[in-house]
Design a protein around this motif. Structure first.
Motif, PDB file in Angstrom:
ATOM      1  N   LEU A 252       1.048  -1.441  -0.094  1.00  0.00           N
ATOM      2  CA  LEU A 252       0.103  -0.564   0.114  1.00  0.00           C
ATOM      3  C   LEU A 252       0.765   1.091  -0.194  1.00  0.00           C
ATOM      4  N   PRO A 253       0.651   2.696  -0.754  1.00  0.00           N
ATOM      5  CA  PRO A 253       1.113   3.640  -1.044  1.00  0.00           C
ATOM      6  C   PRO A 253       2.211   3.994   0.646  1.00  0.00           C
ATOM      7  N   HIS A 254       1.517   3.793   2.212  1.00  0.00           N
ATOM      8  CA  HIS A 254       1.784   4.494   2.518  1.00  0.00           C
ATOM      9  C   HIS A 254       2.736   4.517   3.442  1.00  0.00           C
ATOM     10  N   ARG A 255       2.741   2.851   3.111  1.00  0.00           N
ATOM     11  CA  ARG A 255       4.235   2.334   3.591  1.00  0.00           C
ATOM     12  C   ARG A 255       5.502   1.829   2.442  1.00  0.00           C
ATOM     13  N   HIS A 256       5.365   2.949   2.122  1.00  0.00           N
ATOM     14  CA  HIS A 256       6.403   3.643   1.277  1.00  0.00           C
ATOM     15  C   HIS A 256       6.459   5.135   1.059  1.00  0.00           C
ATOM     16  N   GLY A 257       7.936   5.634   0.879  1.00  0.00           N
ATOM     17  CA  GLY A 257       8.919   7.105   1.761  1.00  0.00           C
ATOM     18  C   GLY A 257       8.193   7.744   0.525  1.00  0.00           C
ATOM     19  N   ALA A 258       8.062   9.101   0.565  1.00  0.00           N
ATOM     20  CA  ALA A 258       7.510   9.722  -0.564  1.00  0.00           C
ATOM     21  C   ALA A 258       8.384   9.648  -2.384  1.00  0.00           C
ATOM     22  N   ARG A 259       9.475   9.382  -1.437  1.00  0.00           N
ATOM     23  CA  ARG A 259      10.594   9.465  -3.282  1.00  0.00           C
ATOM     24  C   ARG A 259       9.680   9.037  -3.772  1.00  0.00           C
ATOM     25  N   GLU A 260       9.307   7.302  -3.725  1.00  0.00           N
ATOM     26  CA  GLU A 260       8.616   5.970  -3.972  1.00  0.00           C
ATOM     27  C   GLU A 260       6.815   6.869  -4.069  1.00  0.00           C
ATOM     28  N   GLN A 261       6.769   7.274  -3.580  1.00  0.00           N
ATOM     29  CA  GLN A 261       5.020   7.844  -4.005  1.00  0.00           C
ATOM     30  C   GLN A 261       5.095   9.179  -4.829  1.00  0.00           C
ATOM     31  N   THR A 262       6.182   9.892  -5.172  1.00  0.00           N
ATOM     32  CA  THR A 262       6.021  10.219  -6.073  1.00  0.00           C
ATOM     33  C   THR A 262       6.485  10.065  -7.696  1.00  0.00           C
ATOM     34  N   LYS A 263       7.430   9.060  -7.440  1.00  0.00           N
ATOM     35  CA  LYS A 263       7.717   8.445  -8.450  1.00  0.00           C
ATOM     36  C   LYS A 263       6.630   7.750  -9.185  1.00  0.00           C
ATOM     37  N   ARG A 264       5.738   7.527  -8.368  1.00  0.00           N
ATOM     38  CA  ARG A 264       4.435   5.835  -8.988  1.00  0.00           C
ATOM     39  C   ARG A 264       3.079   7.438  -9.219  1.00  0.00           C
ATOM     40  N   ALA A 265       3.693   8.792  -8.506  1.00  0.00           N
ATOM     41  CA  ALA A 265       2.455   9.683  -9.238  1.00  0.00           C
ATOM     42  C   ALA A 265       2.851   9.778 -10.518  1.00  0.00           C
ATOM     43  N   GLN A 266       4.528  10.243 -10.644  1.00  0.00           N
ATOM     44  CA  GLN A 266       4.726  10.691 -12.069  1.00  0.00           C
ATOM     45  C   GLN A 266       4.053   9.717 -12.879  1.00  0.00           C
ATOM     46  N   ILE A 267       4.619   8.663 -12.687  1.00  0.00           N
ATOM     47  CA  ILE A 267       4.481   7.557 -14.193  1.00  0.00           C
ATOM     48  C   ILE A 267       2.832   7.442 -14.152  1.00  0.00           C
ATOM     49  N   LEU A 268       1.741   7.545 -13.161  1.00  0.00           N
ATOM     50  CA  LEU A 268       0.289   8.006 -13.415  1.00  0.00           C
ATOM     51  C   LEU A 268       0.151   8.641 -14.420  1.00  0.00           C
ATOM     52  N   GLN A 269       0.846  10.006 -13.746  1.00  0.00           N
ATOM     53  CA  GLN A 269       0.581  11.353 -14.492  1.00  0.00           C
ATOM     54  C   GLN A 269       0.767  11.048 -15.877  1.00  0.00           C
ATOM     55  N   ALA A 270       1.725  10.499 -16.345  1.00  0.00           N
ATOM     56  CA  ALA A 270       2.484  10.389 -17.630  1.00  0.00           C
ATOM     57  C   ALA A 270       1.355   9.899 -18.729  1.00  0.00           C
ATOM     58  N   ARG A 271       0.747   8.452 -18.171  1.00  0.00           N
ATOM     59  CA  ARG A 271      -0.251   7.699 -18.496  1.00  0.00           C
ATOM     60  C   ARG A 271      -1.810   8.612 -18.838  1.00  0.00           C
ATOM     61  N   ALA A 272      -2.072   8.968 -17.639  1.00  0.00           N
ATOM     62  CA  ALA A 272      -3.241   9.727 -17.779  1.00  0.00           C
ATOM     63  C   ALA A 272      -3.506  11.130 -17.406  1.00  0.00           C
ATOM     64  N   GLY A 273      -2.828  11.952 -17.321  1.00  0.00           N
ATOM     65  CA  GLY A 273      -2.789  13.379 -16.981  1.00  0.00           C
ATOM     66  C   GLY A 273      -3.150  13.333 -15.917  1.00  0.00           C
ATOM     67  N   TRP A 274      -3.389  14.953 -15.183  1.00  0.00           N
ATOM     68  CA  TRP A 274      -3.387  15.657 -14.181  1.00  0.00           C
ATOM     69  C   TRP A 274      -5.524  15.269 -13.713  1.00  0.00           C
ATOM     70  N   GLY A 275      -6.157  14.560 -14.193  1.00  0.00           N
ATOM     71  CA  GLY A 275      -7.642  14.521 -13.912  1.00  0.00           C
ATOM     72  C   GLY A 275      -7.884  13.170 -13.142  1.00  0.00           C
ATOM     73  N   GLN A 276      -6.338  12.598 -12.834  1.00  0.00           N
ATOM     74  CA  GLN A 276      -6.800  11.980 -11.213  1.00  0.00           C
ATOM     75  C   GLN A 276      -6.883  12.660 -10.320  1.00  0.00           C
ATOM     76  N   TRP A 277      -6.114  13.471 -10.636  1.00  0.00           N
ATOM     77  CA  TRP A 277      -6.588  14.650  -9.521  1.00  0.00           C
ATOM     78  C   TRP A 277      -7.602  15.863  -9.951  1.00  0.00           C
ATOM     79  N   PRO A 278      -8.822  15.189  -9.679  1.00  0.00           N
ATOM     80  CA  PRO A 278      -9.517  16.702 -10.440  1.00  0.00           C
ATOM     81  C   PRO A 278      -9.654  18.077  -9.345  1.00  0.00           C
ATOM     82  N   HIS A 279     -10.000  17.475  -8.063  1.00  0.00           N
ATOM     83  CA  HIS A 279     -10.017  18.996  -7.664  1.00  0.00           C
ATOM     84  C   HIS A 279      -8.948  19.960  -7.723  1.00  0.00           C
ATOM     85  N   CYS A 280      -8.014  18.877  -7.442  1.00  0.00           N
ATOM     86  CA  CYS A 280      -6.777  20.076  -6.495  1.00  0.00           C
ATOM     87  C   CYS A 280      -5.679  20.165  -7.856  1.00  0.00           C
TER      88      CYS A 280
END
Length: 287
Positions: A252-280
């Motif tokens: 689960l994400p919260h079991r990993h450090g900030a760098r690993e979470q950011t790395k996975r968020a960057q992969i998600l954004q590259a694949r699907a864009g900013w719409g994965q976090w619509p409000h923010c």
């Protein structure tokens, strides 16, 4: 029998011919005049000698390779800038020779002598030694520092030239450390250190002071990597377990450090864009 006027004309012609035969290429501007070649006829009075008779140069043998290198000192050809990470400057040409300095990126060097793969240089503090040609560049650089973030997925190259070999590709919002920057017109490149320690060059217009991932994390979770409120969303970027696994995450994400979470968020954004976090992302003006 030649008259006095005829002898004077012959002497002037001989002096002019001797001047044109003296080699001029390679003689420094400050070289002293060479002695005039002896002639059979008496020397002509200065008043009748042609103006070109005053142009003489030192013989080519008086100018060796070190003298030529010295002439370049202070010109663009006689200056280089360190582009390697703490380049090694040695006392002698032998690679195993004692190291006299390890200048940082952007250090300005004055070239004193040249060999096939090495340059003899003077550092700003006056130290002199030998450095590999591959560790320097003729492109003017300056030493810089500070943190920046990439504005998009960017190519990081080994050399200053954008067309040189790619050593890495940094995702949007990657935090980098600036090491050096070009100062010449028409060239605007920055040498950076990536989070893993690798270094290379990127275009200056691809870097900003804005930390988009830090801002997004603060908006989504207050920037807390270990957050898990029980609502099915975890970590800094509020991943669901399914989305986390879809981008290569384990557990689960919260079991990993900030760098690993950011790395996975960057992969998600590259694949699907900013719409994965619509409000923010709308609030931050990212879409």
């Amino acid at each position: 029998m030649p008259t006095t006027r005829t002898r004077r004309l012959a002497a002037a012609l001989a002096a002019a011919t001797a001047v044109t035969l003296v080699p001029l290429a390679g003689a420094p501007a400050h070289a002293a005049a060479a002695p005039a070649a002896p002639v059979a006829a008496p020397a002509a009075p200065p008043a009748t000698a042609p103006a070109t008779a005053t142009l003489s140069a030192a013989p080519v043998s008086a100018v060796g390779p070190r003298a030529v290198a010295g002439l370049a000192t202070g010109s663009q050809r006689g200056v280089r800038w360190i582009k390697a990470d703490r380049a090694k400057v040695t006392k002698k040409r032998d690679r195993s020779s004692r190291v006299v300095a390890r200048p940082d990126d952007g250090t300005r060097l004055t070239v004193l002598d040249r060999r096939t793969k090495l340059l003899k240089v003077r550092l700003p503090n006056g130290k002199v030694g030998w450095v590999g040609k591959r560790q320097v560049t003729a492109t003017p650089l300056r030493d810089v520092g500070g943190k920046r973030f990439t504005t998009k997925r960017v190519k990081v190259t080994r050399e200053v030239r954008g067309a040189s070999r790619t050593v890495a590709r940094a995702a949007l919002g990657t935090k980098v450390i600036k090491l050096a920057r070009t100062t010449g017109r028409g060239v605007d490149r920055v040498k950076v250190k990536l989070p893993g320690g690798r270094t290379g060059w990127v275009s200056a217009d691809k870097l900003r002071t804005r930390d988009v991932w830090g801002q997004l994390a603060r908006c989504e979770s207050g920037g807390r990597p270990q957050i898990a409120t029980g609502n099915g969303y975890y970590g800094m970027y509020q991943f669901t377990a399914r989305t986390w696994r879809s981008v290569g995450g384990s557990g689960l994400p919260h079991r990993h450090g900030a760098r690993e979470q950011t790395k996975r968020a960057q992969i998600l954004q590259a694949r699907a864009g900013w719409g994965q976090w619509p409000h923010c992302t709308r609030k931050l003006g990212l879409r």
